[in-house]
Design an enzyme around this catalytic site. Sequence first.
Site, PDB file in Angstrom:
ATOM      1  N   CYS A   9      12.622   1.348 -12.252  1.00 34.70           N
ATOM      2  CA  CYS A   9      12.637   0.399 -11.136  1.00 34.70           C
ATOM      3  C   CYS A   9      13.082  -1.002 -11.571  1.00 34.70           C
ATOM      4  CB  CYS A   9      11.272   0.341 -10.477  1.00 34.70           C
ATOM      5  SG  CYS A   9      10.826   1.893  -9.700  1.00 34.70           S
ATOM      6  N   HIS A  26      10.254  -6.334  -6.810  1.00 38.34           N
ATOM      7  CA  HIS A  26      10.457  -4.893  -6.646  1.00 38.34           C
ATOM      8  C   HIS A  26       9.493  -4.415  -5.568  1.00 38.34           C
ATOM      9  CE1 HIS A  26      10.780  -0.696  -7.245  1.00 38.34           C
ATOM     10  NE2 HIS A  26       9.629  -0.566  -7.874  1.00 38.34           N
ATOM     11  N   ASN A  62       9.900   2.618  -1.578  1.00 34.86           N
ATOM     12  CA  ASN A  62      10.334   2.269  -2.938  1.00 34.86           C
ATOM     13  C   ASN A  62      11.651   3.003  -3.237  1.00 34.86           C
ATOM     14  OD1 ASN A  62      10.692   1.932  -5.669  1.00 34.86           O
ATOM     15  ND2 ASN A  62       8.603   2.477  -6.233  1.00 34.86           N
TER      16      ASN A  62
HETATM   17  O1  UT7 Z   1       8.049   1.664  -8.725  1.00 32.39           O
HETATM   18  C1  UT7 Z   1       7.637   2.080  -9.982  1.00 32.39           C
HETATM   19  C2  UT7 Z   1       6.258   1.689 -10.253  1.00 32.39           C
HETATM   20  N1  UT7 Z   1       5.354   2.330  -9.315  1.00 32.39           N
HETATM   21  C3  UT7 Z   1       4.392   1.633  -8.759  1.00 32.39           C
HETATM   22  O2  UT7 Z   1       4.300   0.449  -8.964  1.00 32.39           O
HETATM   23  C4  UT7 Z   1       3.377   2.377  -7.923  1.00 32.39           C
HETATM   24  C5  UT7 Z   1       2.000   1.986  -8.299  1.00 32.39           C
HETATM   25  N2  UT7 Z   1       0.916   2.736  -7.643  1.00 32.39           N
HETATM   26  C6  UT7 Z   1       0.690   2.696  -6.311  1.00 32.39           C
HETATM   27  O3  UT7 Z   1       1.441   2.130  -5.545  1.00 32.39           O
HETATM   28  C7  UT7 Z   1      -0.607   3.321  -5.817  1.00 32.39           C
HETATM   29  O4  UT7 Z   1      -1.401   3.663  -6.917  1.00 32.39           O
HETATM   30  C8  UT7 Z   1      -0.407   4.556  -4.919  1.00 32.39           C
HETATM   31  C9  UT7 Z   1       0.170   4.147  -3.575  1.00 32.39           C
HETATM   32  C10 UT7 Z   1       0.465   5.580  -5.590  1.00 32.39           C
HETATM   33  C11 UT7 Z   1      -1.778   5.194  -4.646  1.00 32.39           C
HETATM   34  O5  UT7 Z   1      -2.657   4.231  -4.063  1.00 32.39           O
HETATM   35  P1  UT7 Z   1      -4.104   3.993  -4.651  1.00 32.39           P
HETATM   36  O6  UT7 Z   1      -4.735   2.950  -3.848  1.00 32.39           O
HETATM   37  O7  UT7 Z   1      -3.991   3.741  -6.133  1.00 32.39           O
HETATM   38  O8  UT7 Z   1      -4.801   5.369  -4.352  1.00 32.39           O
HETATM   39  P2  UT7 Z   1      -5.574   6.346  -5.350  1.00 32.39           P
HETATM   40  O9  UT7 Z   1      -4.611   7.186  -6.105  1.00 32.39           O
HETATM   41  O10 UT7 Z   1      -6.593   5.562  -6.103  1.00 32.39           O
HETATM   42  O11 UT7 Z   1      -6.347   7.247  -4.317  1.00 32.39           O
HETATM   43  C12 UT7 Z   1      -7.372   6.723  -3.461  1.00 32.39           C
HETATM   44  C13 UT7 Z   1      -7.847   7.828  -2.544  1.00 32.39           C
HETATM   45  C14 UT7 Z   1      -8.169   9.123  -3.271  1.00 32.39           C
HETATM   46  O12 UT7 Z   1      -9.213   9.750  -2.569  1.00 32.39           O
HETATM   47  P3  UT7 Z   1     -10.739   9.656  -3.088  1.00 32.39           P
HETATM   48  O13 UT7 Z   1     -10.718  10.215  -4.483  1.00 32.39           O
HETATM   49  O14 UT7 Z   1     -11.072   8.186  -3.066  1.00 32.39           O
HETATM   50  O15 UT7 Z   1     -11.495  10.468  -2.093  1.00 32.39           O
HETATM   51  C15 UT7 Z   1      -6.909   9.939  -3.139  1.00 32.39           C
HETATM   52  O16 UT7 Z   1      -7.140  11.309  -3.228  1.00 32.39           O
HETATM   53  O17 UT7 Z   1      -6.792   8.154  -1.611  1.00 32.39           O
HETATM   54  C16 UT7 Z   1      -6.442   9.531  -1.752  1.00 32.39           C
HETATM   55  N3  UT7 Z   1      -4.995   9.639  -1.572  1.00 32.39           N
HETATM   56  C17 UT7 Z   1      -4.427   9.786  -0.380  1.00 32.39           C
HETATM   57  N4  UT7 Z   1      -4.933   9.905   0.863  1.00 32.39           N
HETATM   58  C18 UT7 Z   1      -4.075  10.029   1.883  1.00 32.39           C
HETATM   59  C19 UT7 Z   1      -4.035   9.559  -2.522  1.00 32.39           C
HETATM   60  N5  UT7 Z   1      -2.819   9.651  -1.950  1.00 32.39           N
HETATM   61  C20 UT7 Z   1      -3.041   9.799  -0.615  1.00 32.39           C
HETATM   62  C21 UT7 Z   1      -2.190   9.936   0.494  1.00 32.39           C
HETATM   63  N6  UT7 Z   1      -2.742  10.048   1.717  1.00 32.39           N
HETATM   64  N7  UT7 Z   1      -0.839   9.944   0.370  1.00 32.39           N
END
Ligand code: UT7
Length: 328
Positions: free
Chosen positions: A112, A253, A283
């Site tokens: 990215c 980004h 993204n």
């Molecule tokens: O561009 C290159 C670099 N990339 C980035 O900079 C991306 C960086 N990361 C992110 O943007 C975020 O970490 C994500 C958008 C990928 C994920 O968001 P998050 O706030 O970190 O969510 P998480 O993985 O901590 O998950 C939180 C909760 C979990 O449920 P529990 O365990 O709290 O019950 C996940 O299972 O949300 C759940 N979850 C979802 N729920 C609905 C994870 N993905 C989804 C989804 N829809 N798509």
Amino acid sequence: MRAIITGLGHYSPEEKLTNKDLEKLVDTNDEWIRVRTGIAERSILDKAKGTSYMALRAARMIFEQSAVSPEEIELIILATITPDMPVPSAASVIQKELGAHRCWGFDLNGGCTGFVYALATASQFIETGRYKNALVIGADKMSCIINYEDRNTCVIFGDGAGAVLLEQSTESDRGIIDFDLHLDGIGIEYLNVLGGGSLHPATMDTVQQKMHYVYQDGKTVFKYAVKGMCSVSEEVLKRNGLSGKDLNYLIPHQANLRIIDAVAKKLRLTPEQVIINIEKYGNTTAATIPLAMSEAHQQHKFKKDDWVLLSAFGAGFTWGSVLLKWAI
Ligand code: UT7
């Protein structure tokens, strides 16, 4: 001698994949995606077309308005992680289709941060006086490496392209003023596509194991992204005697609205100082910054002498910033 941006172009495919569409593919919902990422929809390129198609559309938008013609281009750098094919480079396809007969060029994989790497690289060929111009493009067809059964990744990524024309200028106080670039292989395990390279060439087995898709440990990448983008932005500003309040625009980004907000907060920026279009495109990897910059330019946001800071973070990990004084 300075490298200045004299032309901008972008392209986003017409077909949209909305949050509602994704609700039918994986266990997710519109509210979660909007709140956790800031994304409402992303563009998806026709399956039969490659990344070079979008890169060419962005480049042609520049040549429609520029006094420079493709035949005069001396260097093409395409930042991408999704070239049309492993060999040859997608830059070759762009050279051929544009009829840019006087140039050389290559694809650059900086994740990215690819466009930031590419812009800094091209600027050096121009500042040394070696070349008069360069076409710098960021383009990615992420839909070809995303697993639409994986809700951790499929809600984030989209397809798109952005491009700039860099030219030589003897004005010393405008153009690309500074940059700071980083690479740390600590990120390999957190964000990768393991299949299809020399270590794990494509086989039935790699495909069955879905190794040709993006894997991301989102939580970990998020933390490194905030830290990396904040520190590199602050470093570039500081060593040029600037602070957040001097900036006219930050073009970050577009990976996650919460990452952008955290960086803006650390730099003490107002919402008006930050260019954000993640809601419409998601993204688009190497394309996010040039796409946002070209779109903002089209909306007449930038004025001559504006301070503009680009800041990115991606697979590698890679991260970097470019400081610009707007020149057109
Ligand atoms: O561009 C290159 C670099 N990339 C980035 O900079 C991306 C960086 N990361 C992110 O943007 C975020 O970490 C994500 C958008 C990928 C994920 O968001 P998050 O706030 O970190 O969510 P998480 O993985 O901590 O998950 C939180 C909760 C979990 O449920 P529990 O365990 O709290 O019950 C996940 O299972 O949300 C759940 N979850 C979802 N729920 C609905 C994870 N993905 C989804 C989804 N829809 N798509």
